[in-house]
Design a protein around this motif. Structure first.
Motif, PDB file in Angstrom:
ATOM      1  N   THR A   1       0.781  -1.183   0.159  1.00 29.99           N
ATOM      2  CA  THR A   1      -0.067  -0.005  -0.002  1.00 29.99           C
ATOM      3  C   THR A   1       0.779   1.103   0.099  1.00 29.99           C
ATOM      4  OG1 THR A   1      -1.671  -1.304   1.286  1.00 29.99           O
ATOM      5  CG2 THR A   1      -1.719   1.240   1.370  1.00 29.99           C
ATOM      6  N   ARG A   2       1.970   1.299   0.852  1.00 30.59           N
ATOM      7  CA  ARG A   2       2.966   2.214   0.994  1.00 30.59           C
ATOM      8  C   ARG A   2       3.751   2.404  -0.046  1.00 30.59           C
ATOM      9  NH1 ARG A   2       8.306   1.142   4.732  1.00 30.59           N
ATOM     10  NH2 ARG A   2       8.594   3.383   5.231  1.00 30.59           N
ATOM     11  N   GLN A   3       3.559   3.607  -0.735  1.00 32.78           N
ATOM     12  CA  GLN A   3       4.658   4.187  -1.690  1.00 32.78           C
ATOM     13  C   GLN A   3       5.010   2.959  -2.931  1.00 32.78           C
ATOM     14  OE1 GLN A   3       7.274   6.278   1.161  1.00 32.78           O
ATOM     15  NE2 GLN A   3       7.395   7.761  -0.373  1.00 32.78           N
TER      16      GLN A   3
ATOM     17  N   ILE B   1       8.128   2.992  -4.827  1.00 32.01           N
ATOM     18  CA  ILE B   1       9.505   2.902  -4.011  1.00 32.01           C
ATOM     19  C   ILE B   1       9.795   1.364  -3.543  1.00 32.01           C
ATOM     20  CG2 ILE B   1      11.189   3.491  -2.096  1.00 32.01           C
ATOM     21  CD1 ILE B   1       9.935   6.503  -2.475  1.00 32.01           C
ATOM     22  N   TYR B   2       8.809   0.853  -2.950  1.00 35.03           N
ATOM     23  CA  TYR B   2       8.910  -0.495  -2.207  1.00 35.03           C
ATOM     24  C   TYR B   2       8.192  -1.447  -2.925  1.00 35.03           C
ATOM     25  CZ  TYR B   2      10.439   2.745   1.437  1.00 35.03           C
ATOM     26  OH  TYR B   2      11.017   3.664   2.228  1.00 35.03           O
ATOM     27  N   GLY B   3       7.460  -1.314  -4.168  1.00 33.74           N
ATOM     28  CA  GLY B   3       6.749  -2.229  -4.913  1.00 33.74           C
ATOM     29  C   GLY B   3       5.454  -2.722  -4.314  1.00 33.74           C
TER      30      GLY B   3
ATOM     31  N   ILE C   1      17.721  -8.176   9.380  1.00 32.40           N
ATOM     32  CA  ILE C   1      17.019  -7.089   9.883  1.00 32.40           C
ATOM     33  C   ILE C   1      16.651  -5.964   8.921  1.00 32.40           C
ATOM     34  CG2 ILE C   1      19.039  -6.211  10.963  1.00 32.40           C
ATOM     35  CD1 ILE C   1      17.105  -4.952  13.114  1.00 32.40           C
ATOM     36  N   ASN C   2      15.671  -5.730   8.707  1.00 34.53           N
ATOM     37  CA  ASN C   2      15.436  -4.542   7.898  1.00 34.53           C
ATOM     38  C   ASN C   2      14.929  -3.425   8.956  1.00 34.53           C
ATOM     39  OD1 ASN C   2      14.254  -2.305   6.409  1.00 34.53           O
ATOM     40  ND2 ASN C   2      13.189  -3.590   4.887  1.00 34.53           N
ATOM     41  N   PRO C   3      15.823  -2.645   9.347  1.00 34.17           N
ATOM     42  CA  PRO C   3      15.366  -1.592  10.591  1.00 34.17           C
ATOM     43  C   PRO C   3      14.523  -0.427   9.970  1.00 34.17           C
ATOM     44  CG  PRO C   3      17.714  -1.781  10.024  1.00 34.17           C
ATOM     45  CD  PRO C   3      17.051  -2.394   8.805  1.00 34.17           C
ATOM     46  N   ALA C   4      14.151  -0.581   8.723  1.00 35.51           N
ATOM     47  CA  ALA C   4      13.351   0.655   8.195  1.00 35.51           C
ATOM     48  C   ALA C   4      13.639   1.859   8.767  1.00 35.51           C
ATOM     49  CB  ALA C   4      12.006   0.361   8.474  1.00 35.51           C
ATOM     50  N   GLY C   5      12.684   2.647   9.324  1.00 37.05           N
ATOM     51  CA  GLY C   5      13.029   4.103   9.626  1.00 37.05           C
ATOM     52  C   GLY C   5      13.751   4.120  10.963  1.00 37.05           C
ATOM     53  N   PHE C   6      14.522   3.152  11.614  1.00 37.85           N
ATOM     54  CA  PHE C   6      15.133   3.143  12.905  1.00 37.85           C
ATOM     55  C   PHE C   6      16.456   3.118  12.333  1.00 37.85           C
ATOM     56  CE2 PHE C   6      11.588   1.016  15.483  1.00 37.85           C
ATOM     57  CZ  PHE C   6      10.987   2.307  15.901  1.00 37.85           C
TER      58      PHE C   6
ATOM     59  N   HIS D   1      17.534  -3.728   2.863  1.00 34.20           N
ATOM     60  CA  HIS D   1      16.392  -2.602   2.522  1.00 34.20           C
ATOM     61  C   HIS D   1      16.244  -2.949   1.397  1.00 34.20           C
ATOM     62  CE1 HIS D   1      18.254  -0.213   5.887  1.00 34.20           C
ATOM     63  NE2 HIS D   1      19.407  -0.740   5.581  1.00 34.20           N
ATOM     64  N   ILE D   2      14.686  -2.753   1.095  1.00 32.62           N
ATOM     65  CA  ILE D   2      14.069  -3.068  -0.139  1.00 32.62           C
ATOM     66  C   ILE D   2      14.659  -1.958  -1.313  1.00 32.62           C
ATOM     67  CG2 ILE D   2      11.867  -2.962  -1.316  1.00 32.62           C
ATOM     68  CD1 ILE D   2      10.897  -4.037   1.424  1.00 32.62           C
ATOM     69  N   SER D   3      14.499  -0.876  -1.002  1.00 33.36           N
ATOM     70  CA  SER D   3      14.872   0.215  -1.781  1.00 33.36           C
ATOM     71  C   SER D   3      16.313   0.597  -1.866  1.00 33.36           C
ATOM     72  CB  SER D   3      14.076   1.552  -1.355  1.00 33.36           C
ATOM     73  OG  SER D   3      14.397   1.993  -0.179  1.00 33.36           O
ATOM     74  N   PRO D   4      16.973   1.150  -2.869  1.00 36.07           N
ATOM     75  CA  PRO D   4      18.469   1.608  -2.918  1.00 36.07           C
ATOM     76  C   PRO D   4      18.551   2.986  -2.129  1.00 36.07           C
ATOM     77  CG  PRO D   4      17.148   2.066  -5.006  1.00 36.07           C
ATOM     78  CD  PRO D   4      16.108   1.583  -4.119  1.00 36.07           C
ATOM     79  N   LEU D   5      18.959   2.798  -0.935  1.00 34.10           N
ATOM     80  CA  LEU D   5      19.195   3.880  -0.009  1.00 34.10           C
ATOM     81  C   LEU D   5      20.232   5.070  -0.552  1.00 34.10           C
ATOM     82  CD1 LEU D   5      18.760   2.615   3.605  1.00 34.10           C
ATOM     83  CD2 LEU D   5      17.056   3.445   1.928  1.00 34.10           C
ATOM     84  N   PHE D   6      21.142   4.348  -1.176  1.00 28.05           N
ATOM     85  CA  PHE D   6      22.084   5.252  -1.756  1.00 28.05           C
ATOM     86  C   PHE D   6      21.847   6.208  -2.666  1.00 28.05           C
ATOM     87  CE2 PHE D   6      22.294   2.826  -5.730  1.00 28.05           C
ATOM     88  CZ  PHE D   6      21.969   1.596  -5.489  1.00 28.05           C
TER      89      PHE D   6
ATOM     90  N   PHE E   1      19.357  11.723   4.416  1.00 31.05           N
ATOM     91  CA  PHE E   1      19.412  11.366   5.898  1.00 31.05           C
ATOM     92  C   PHE E   1      19.078  10.016   5.838  1.00 31.05           C
ATOM     93  CE2 PHE E   1      14.774  10.738   5.665  1.00 31.05           C
ATOM     94  CZ  PHE E   1      14.291  11.464   4.753  1.00 31.05           C
ATOM     95  N   ARG E   2      18.618   9.004   4.894  1.00 32.01           N
ATOM     96  CA  ARG E   2      18.577   7.725   4.740  1.00 32.01           C
ATOM     97  C   ARG E   2      20.134   7.033   4.420  1.00 32.01           C
ATOM     98  NH1 ARG E   2      12.996   6.809   4.484  1.00 32.01           N
ATOM     99  NH2 ARG E   2      12.043   8.567   3.377  1.00 32.01           N
ATOM    100  N   HIS E   3      21.215   7.705   4.175  1.00 35.65           N
ATOM    101  CA  HIS E   3      22.340   7.112   3.766  1.00 35.65           C
ATOM    102  C   HIS E   3      23.120   6.584   4.977  1.00 35.65           C
ATOM    103  CE1 HIS E   3      22.477   9.495  -0.261  1.00 35.65           C
ATOM    104  NE2 HIS E   3      21.717   8.818  -0.094  1.00 35.65           N
TER     105      HIS E   3
HETATM  106  C1  DHK Z   1      12.216   0.784   4.602  1.00 36.15           C
HETATM  107  C2  DHK Z   1      11.797   1.974   5.097  1.00 36.15           C
HETATM  108  O1  DHK Z   1      10.878   2.040   5.937  1.00 36.15           O
HETATM  109  C3  DHK Z   1      12.509   3.195   5.240  1.00 36.15           C
HETATM  110  O2  DHK Z   1      12.526   3.954   6.309  1.00 36.15           O
HETATM  111  C4  DHK Z   1      14.298   3.031   4.826  1.00 36.15           C
HETATM  112  C5  DHK Z   1      13.574   0.879   3.891  1.00 36.15           C
HETATM  113  C6  DHK Z   1      14.113   2.213   3.486  1.00 36.15           C
HETATM  114  C7  DHK Z   1      13.665  -0.176   2.550  1.00 36.15           C
HETATM  115  O3  DHK Z   1      14.006   0.074   1.670  1.00 36.15           O
HETATM  116  O4  DHK Z   1      13.285  -1.412   3.076  1.00 36.15           O
HETATM  117  O5  DHK Z   1      14.845   4.407   4.556  1.00 36.15           O
END
Ligand code: DHK
Length: 151
Positions: free
Chosen positions: A20-22, A25-27, A76-81, A103-108, A113-115
């Motif tokens: 549902t979420r973006q 970006i996340y598929g 671990i996918n720490p997501a926003g942490f 991480h699912i998305s390419p943070l680079f 701030f996600r780097h």
């Molecule tokens: C998932 C999140 O929720 C974001 O806070 C990260 C990450 C990226 C992901 O790509 O899986 O910045």
């Protein structure tokens, strides 16, 4: 009780909203799809998984601390942490097995701030930008390490 090593899989905040979420970006796959992928990969690789998601930093820290001496590896996918939690880093440093950060998305190539990742300081490897397939690759590697250690 199973003799197979267990890989603990921790998903951080908002990952329950995958699909549902973006989606650009996340598929379009949901967290249930991620879990199904992980279960299939783990079965092929000869390991068990313990698959979890939480929006709570405290709950995640508790799970990591409890995994010491029990789980053979941690994904671990720490997501926003990722860029904020020294406390999650500290708990990961207590864990006694290999850790892979996913991480699912390419943070680079996303926001600056996600780097920064505190979690990377405890991780043996990091996979980002592979979509949800990154989870499968991480399980393959963690299973390889766990089974080599158990042999
Ligand atoms: C998932 C999140 O929720 C974001 O806070 C990260 C990450 C990226 C992901 O790509 O899986 O910045």
């Amino acid at each position: 009780m199973s003799a197979r090593p267990t890989i603990l899989i921790i998903n951080g905040p908002n990952l329950d909203m995958l699909g549902t979420r973006q989606p650009e970006i996340y598929g379009h796959e949901t967290l249930a799809d991620v879990e199904a992928l992980c279960r299939a990969r783990a079965a092929e690789a000869g390991v068990e998984i313990d698959f979890r998601q939480s929006d709570s930093e405290a709950e995640i820290i508790g799970w990591i601390k409890h995994a010491r001496g029990k789980a053979a590896g941690l994904l671990i996918n720490p997501a926003g942490f990722t860029s904020t939690s020294i406390a999650i880093l500290d708990s990961l440093l207590i864990f006694d097995g290999p850790i892979i950060e996913v991480h699912i998305s390419p943070l680079f190539r996303r926001d600056e701030f996600r780097h920064l990742s505190y979690v990377s300081k405890a991780a043996s490897a990091k996979i980002e930008g592979f979509g949800i397939s990154g989870y499968g690759h991480a399980i393959t590697r963690l299973a390889e390490l766990a089974l080599a250690k158990a042999a």
